[in-house]
Design a protein around this motif. Structure first.
Motif, PDB file in Angstrom:
ATOM      1  N   VAL A 263       0.834  -1.200   0.000  1.00  0.00           N
ATOM      2  CA  VAL A 263       0.000   0.000   0.000  1.00  0.00           C
ATOM      3  C   VAL A 263       0.872   1.255   0.000  1.00  0.00           C
ATOM      4  O   VAL A 263       0.652   2.192  -0.780  1.00  0.00           O
ATOM      5  N   LEU A 264       1.891   1.273   0.852  1.00  0.00           N
ATOM      6  CA  LEU A 264       2.774   2.435   0.916  1.00  0.00           C
ATOM      7  C   LEU A 264       3.544   2.620  -0.386  1.00  0.00           C
ATOM      8  O   LEU A 264       3.736   3.747  -0.853  1.00  0.00           O
ATOM      9  N   GLN A 265       3.979   1.515  -0.976  1.00  0.00           N
ATOM     10  CA  GLN A 265       4.717   1.617  -2.237  1.00  0.00           C
ATOM     11  C   GLN A 265       3.835   2.211  -3.326  1.00  0.00           C
ATOM     12  O   GLN A 265       4.280   3.052  -4.119  1.00  0.00           O
ATOM     13  N   ARG A 266       2.573   1.773  -3.395  1.00  0.00           N
ATOM     14  CA  ARG A 266       1.671   2.309  -4.411  1.00  0.00           C
ATOM     15  C   ARG A 266       1.406   3.796  -4.178  1.00  0.00           C
ATOM     16  O   ARG A 266       1.290   4.575  -5.133  1.00  0.00           O
ATOM     17  N   MET A 267       1.306   4.215  -2.936  1.00  0.00           N
ATOM     18  CA  MET A 267       1.109   5.634  -2.650  1.00  0.00           C
ATOM     19  C   MET A 267       2.308   6.453  -3.117  1.00  0.00           C
ATOM     20  O   MET A 267       2.155   7.538  -3.693  1.00  0.00           O
TER      21      MET A 267
ATOM     22  N   LEU B 217      13.879   5.761  -6.884  1.00  0.00           N
ATOM     23  CA  LEU B 217      14.229   5.140  -5.604  1.00  0.00           C
ATOM     24  C   LEU B 217      13.184   4.115  -5.177  1.00  0.00           C
ATOM     25  O   LEU B 217      13.530   3.055  -4.644  1.00  0.00           O
ATOM     26  N   VAL B 218      11.905   4.421  -5.420  1.00  0.00           N
ATOM     27  CA  VAL B 218      10.853   3.482  -5.030  1.00  0.00           C
ATOM     28  C   VAL B 218      10.951   2.198  -5.847  1.00  0.00           C
ATOM     29  O   VAL B 218      10.870   1.089  -5.300  1.00  0.00           O
ATOM     30  N   LEU B 219      11.158   2.310  -7.160  1.00  0.00           N
ATOM     31  CA  LEU B 219      11.258   1.102  -7.991  1.00  0.00           C
ATOM     32  C   LEU B 219      12.503   0.292  -7.657  1.00  0.00           C
ATOM     33  O   LEU B 219      12.444  -0.934  -7.547  1.00  0.00           O
ATOM     34  N   VAL B 220      13.621   0.966  -7.485  1.00  0.00           N
ATOM     35  CA  VAL B 220      14.843   0.245  -7.125  1.00  0.00           C
ATOM     36  C   VAL B 220      14.696  -0.399  -5.754  1.00  0.00           C
ATOM     37  O   VAL B 220      15.098  -1.540  -5.524  1.00  0.00           O
ATOM     38  N   GLY B 221      14.096   0.343  -4.813  1.00  0.00           N
ATOM     39  CA  GLY B 221      13.904  -0.207  -3.476  1.00  0.00           C
ATOM     40  C   GLY B 221      13.012  -1.415  -3.462  1.00  0.00           C
ATOM     41  O   GLY B 221      13.276  -2.396  -2.752  1.00  0.00           O
ATOM     42  N   THR B 222      11.935  -1.407  -4.257  1.00  0.00           N
ATOM     43  CA  THR B 222      11.040  -2.566  -4.286  1.00  0.00           C
ATOM     44  C   THR B 222      11.694  -3.753  -4.986  1.00  0.00           C
ATOM     45  O   THR B 222      11.471  -4.901  -4.587  1.00  0.00           O
ATOM     46  N   LEU B 223      12.469  -3.498  -6.024  1.00  0.00           N
ATOM     47  CA  LEU B 223      13.140  -4.591  -6.723  1.00  0.00           C
ATOM     48  C   LEU B 223      14.114  -5.321  -5.807  1.00  0.00           C
ATOM     49  O   LEU B 223      14.283  -6.539  -5.899  1.00  0.00           O
ATOM     50  N   PHE B 224      14.778  -4.588  -4.933  1.00  0.00           N
ATOM     51  CA  PHE B 224      15.748  -5.192  -4.025  1.00  0.00           C
ATOM     52  C   PHE B 224      15.152  -5.537  -2.657  1.00  0.00           C
ATOM     53  O   PHE B 224      15.881  -5.896  -1.737  1.00  0.00           O
ATOM     54  N   GLY B 225      13.836  -5.401  -2.530  1.00  0.00           N
ATOM     55  CA  GLY B 225      13.163  -5.850  -1.321  1.00  0.00           C
ATOM     56  C   GLY B 225      13.169  -4.892  -0.159  1.00  0.00           C
ATOM     57  O   GLY B 225      12.834  -5.270   0.965  1.00  0.00           O
ATOM     58  N   TYR B 226      13.505  -3.621  -0.406  1.00  0.00           N
ATOM     59  CA  TYR B 226      13.510  -2.658   0.694  1.00  0.00           C
ATOM     60  C   TYR B 226      12.140  -2.048   0.934  1.00  0.00           C
ATOM     61  O   TYR B 226      11.878  -1.497   1.998  1.00  0.00           O
ATOM     62  N   LEU B 227      11.270  -2.091  -0.065  1.00  0.00           N
ATOM     63  CA  LEU B 227       9.909  -1.563   0.087  1.00  0.00           C
ATOM     64  C   LEU B 227       8.904  -2.625  -0.336  1.00  0.00           C
ATOM     65  O   LEU B 227       9.185  -3.438  -1.190  1.00  0.00           O
TER      66      LEU B 227
END
Length: 435
Positions: A385-389, A425-435
């Motif tokens: 949810v936070l990532q989508r926001m 940053l959000v896309l890179v963070g989600t790809l590497f599991g940080y978000l």
């Protein structure tokens, strides 16, 4: 700077009202997402009558006792027949197994293929997926971690599917198979599957066994409490199937119904009663500023986002020469680069920063909800949810920073820079599991 803050505040409000608030009301709590660690002496193993071996009621992404993925189906019977009856019959479009997965010897179970037997109505196909570990105790030795014997699925890899991991008894003489069943969908932002829940898949498998003509639903298929509630929508009750002969029963068909969601709507008259004169003036002014480019921007974002979902499923179904990784490599750039670039190009022809930002963020929020509707997703983890926001706000800032009023002094303005950095940053963070 002041105008940028106004735009950012409006985007945060849109992200929360359209995605954050509704999603958090339906999503599991943080405690349901974070795994609990259990020391080995406190482990409660699931045991079976006339079997020396036992298994812990969870599987884990690592060799540690994390209470993340509950086992929810246990089948008593000849383990090889359980596996082969689910996978080897029928004309399903099977996927290749990973190298570290074990395939059954086809000549051992040739009678199933020759006679067309199939244990369940669903023709589960071999699936690929990340390795998960189960803690088993053979009874005559030390407990150890084992990987799944097979992975099965029914559905589309790049859409929604039901996924099963099977763990066979560590002893040849013990007759049981433990399964972890769940529903999931592919998340194009993270390039990973997101588990939606375990109850629906458990009910699907359970019902198929119960519908077999030589099965007594009251005796052969029962629920047992294995104390593994908590993660996802698990309630701690697992299905136990205790019949051997039914594995060779005729093919049974089971339909799967998807529950529709009703959306309450207000009539324009009822909405109009709550509007003040100032509200009406603002709406009229916004309507007067509406132009074709706003609609083009919305249509483009919707088309690119939903087009990736549809294209992924189509390529998976109808192309044999493309692997799953090749499809992801082809389509992910449309999400990561295509959407922000197209948004910038179209929004650069709009005058108002706020109008451009709101149009882009609303369009992405709508695309996300439509995608979740197509995938039958009814709950989301808090981190998703936070990532989508964040991505909604980021795309809105990119659109606002591209508008003509934002680029009067300099094209690379603060709104655009913040939007690009946040998106990246959000896309890179989600790809590497940080978000």
């Amino acid at each position: 700077m002041r105008r940028s803050l106004v735009v950012a505040t409006a985007l945060i409000a849109i992200a929360f009202l359209l995605v954050g608030g509704p999603s958090l009301l339906l999503s599991p709590s943080t405690s349901d997402i974070a795994p609990e660690e259990t020391e080995e002496p406190e482990l409660e193993m699931v045991e079976f009558e006339d079997s020396e071996s036992s298994i812990w009621a969870f599987m884990s992404a690592r060799e540690a006792h994390d209470k993340r993925s509950p086992l929810n189906v246990f089948v008593r019977g000849e383990a090889d027949e359980v596996v082969v009856a689910l996978t080897e019959a029928g004309d399903g479009d099977w996927e290749e197994l990973d190298e570290d997965e074990m395939d059954a010897e086809p000549e051992t179970f040739s009678f199933i293929e020759d006679e067309g037997h199939h244990a369940t109505g669903t023709e589960w196909g071999d699936a690929t997926g990340t390795t998960r570990y189960a803690w088993v105790d053979p009874g005559d030795g030390d407990p150890y971690w084992m990987t799944e014997t097979r992975q099965l699925d029914d559905g589309d890899y790049y859409g929604e599917r039901m996924h099963i991991r099977l763990y066979e008894s560590p002893n040849d003489d013990d007759q049981w198979v433990a399964m972890q069943t769940h529903t999931e969908h592919f998340d194009w932002f993270t390039l990973r599957h997101r588990v939606d829940g375990v109850e629906a898949a458990q009910l699907r498998v359970e019902q198929e066994f119960m519908d077999m003509p030589n099965v007594d639903p009251q005796e052969d298929v029962v629920r047992i409490n294995v104390d593994n509630s908590g993660p996802s929508d698990a309630d701690g009750w697992a299905t136990k199937v205790d019949t051997l002969g039914m594995l060779l029963s005729p093919l049974l068909l089971l339909g799967m119904a998807s529950a529709g969601q009703q959306v309450a709507k207000r009539t324009p008259d009822s909405v109009d009663k709550h509007l003040t004169d100032v509200d009406r003036q603002r709406l009229e002014a916004a309507y007067d500023r509406l132009e074709a480019r706003h609609l083009i921007l919305a249509f483009t974002i919707l088309t690119l986002f939903l087009g990736v979902r549809i294209a992924g499923i189509a390529l998976e179904r109808w192309t044999d020469f493309l692997t799953m990784h090749m499809i992801a490599a082809m389509l992910y750039p449309v999400i990561a680069l295509g959407i922000p670039i197209a948004t910038y190009a179209i929004a650069s022809g709009l005058e108002s920063r706020l109008d451009a930002a709101v149009a882009a963020s609303l369009s992405l929020a709508l695309a996300i909800w439509l995608d979740y509707g197509l995938m039958n997703v009814d709950s989301l983890p808090v981190d998703v949810v936070l990532q989508r926001m964040f991505v909604i706000v980021a795309l809105g800032l990119i659109a606002g920073g591209a508008a003509r009023r934002a680029t009067r002094d300099r094209r690379l303005n603060d709104m655009l820079i913040v939007g690009i950095l946040m998106w990246s940053l959000v896309l890179v963070g989600t790809l590497f599991g940080y978000l």
